[in-house]
Design an enzyme around this catalytic site. Structure first.
Site, PDB file in Angstrom:
ATOM      1  CB  SER A  11      -0.943   0.020   1.206  1.00  0.00           C
ATOM      2  OG  SER A  11      -0.200  -0.048   2.415  1.00  0.00           O
ATOM      3  N   GLY A  39      -1.824  -4.117   1.337  1.00  0.00           N
ATOM      4  CA  GLY A  39      -1.882  -5.337   2.135  1.00  0.00           C
ATOM      5  C   GLY A  39      -0.878  -6.397   1.732  1.00  0.00           C
ATOM      6  CG  ASN A  69       1.653  -4.769   4.695  1.00  0.00           C
ATOM      7  OD1 ASN A  69       1.476  -3.902   5.552  1.00  0.00           O
ATOM      8  ND2 ASN A  69       1.372  -4.576   3.431  1.00  0.00           N
ATOM      9  CG  ASP A 164      -1.110   5.685   8.387  1.00  0.00           C
ATOM     10  OD1 ASP A 164       0.011   6.131   8.047  1.00  0.00           O
ATOM     11  OD2 ASP A 164      -1.711   4.810   7.732  1.00  0.00           O
ATOM     12  CG  HIS A 167      -0.163   3.988   4.547  1.00  0.00           C
ATOM     13  ND1 HIS A 167      -0.731   3.459   5.689  1.00  0.00           N
ATOM     14  CD2 HIS A 167      -0.043   2.975   3.655  1.00  0.00           C
ATOM     15  CE1 HIS A 167      -0.959   2.164   5.482  1.00  0.00           C
ATOM     16  NE2 HIS A 167      -0.539   1.846   4.264  1.00  0.00           N
TER      17      HIS A 167
END
Length: 189
Positions: A11, A39, A69, A164, A167
């Site tokens: 992502s 993801g 991830n 966040d 990202h």
């Protein structure tokens, strides 16, 4: 169509779609393509490679960043992947890209920092990056760690760059583009 620079990742890579003007200004001249999928983990990228994603293309440079991830825990609290497993996964992705695209150079990016300064993933990412840096062969594979551009002096990630703490936003993507440009331009010569 023709692809000069191919981005592969999760992502964070896919997020260039939210910073199209930065993308176009930085990479438009290179006939770029973005194969980032939210993801994705190393095993997902391997599946994509093994199932035709790289068939019929020949980019000059592949930009790869994958592995974040695979770190951390699942919702049930179980560990996603151990650090050695993640290193093995990234290494295997690099080898498969080189096998599928032997004429393409590979710019392997360090996994970006994420979370709070004391987040357990920070230490894990540091260990992963130290190991995958050794994949740089000085010829066809170049390792680049630009993580420091996302950090404040105290090691925290400003929310003005990564709201966040994972990202990048448009400002973060501009930092990425600026930090990577000299290396990418050199690889495209």
């Amino acid at each position: 169509g023709k692809i000069g620079v191919l981005f592969i990742g999760d992502s964070i890579t896919q997020g260039w779609n939210g910073a199209r003007d930065v993308w176009q200004a930085a990479y438009g001249k290179y006939d770029p393509a973005n194969f980032g999928i939210g993801g994705d983990r190393t095993q997902h990228v391997l599946w994509r490679i093994e199932n035709g994603e790289l068939d019929g293309i020949s980019p000059k440079v592949v930009v790869l960043m994958i592995g974040t991830n695979n770190t951390g825990k699942e919702k049930d609290g179980s560990i996603r992947n151990s650090t050695p497993e993640i290193i093995e996964g990234v290494t295997t992705v690099v080898k498969r890209i080189r096998t599928k695209l032997p004429q393409s150079k590979l710019l392997l990016l360090a996994v970006f920092p994420r979370g709070a300064v004391d987040a357990p993933q920070r230490a894990q990412i540091k260990e992963i990056n130290a190991a995958i840096a050794k994949l740089d062969d000085g010829k066809m594979i170049k390792f680049l760690d630009i993580g420091k551009v996302f950090l404040a002096e105290d090691g925290s990630i400003p929310k003005t760059i990564m709201p966040d703490l994972l990202h990048p936003n448009k400002q973060g993507y501009q930092l990425w583009a600026d930090a990577m440009e000299p290396t990418l331009a050199g690889m495209l010569k």
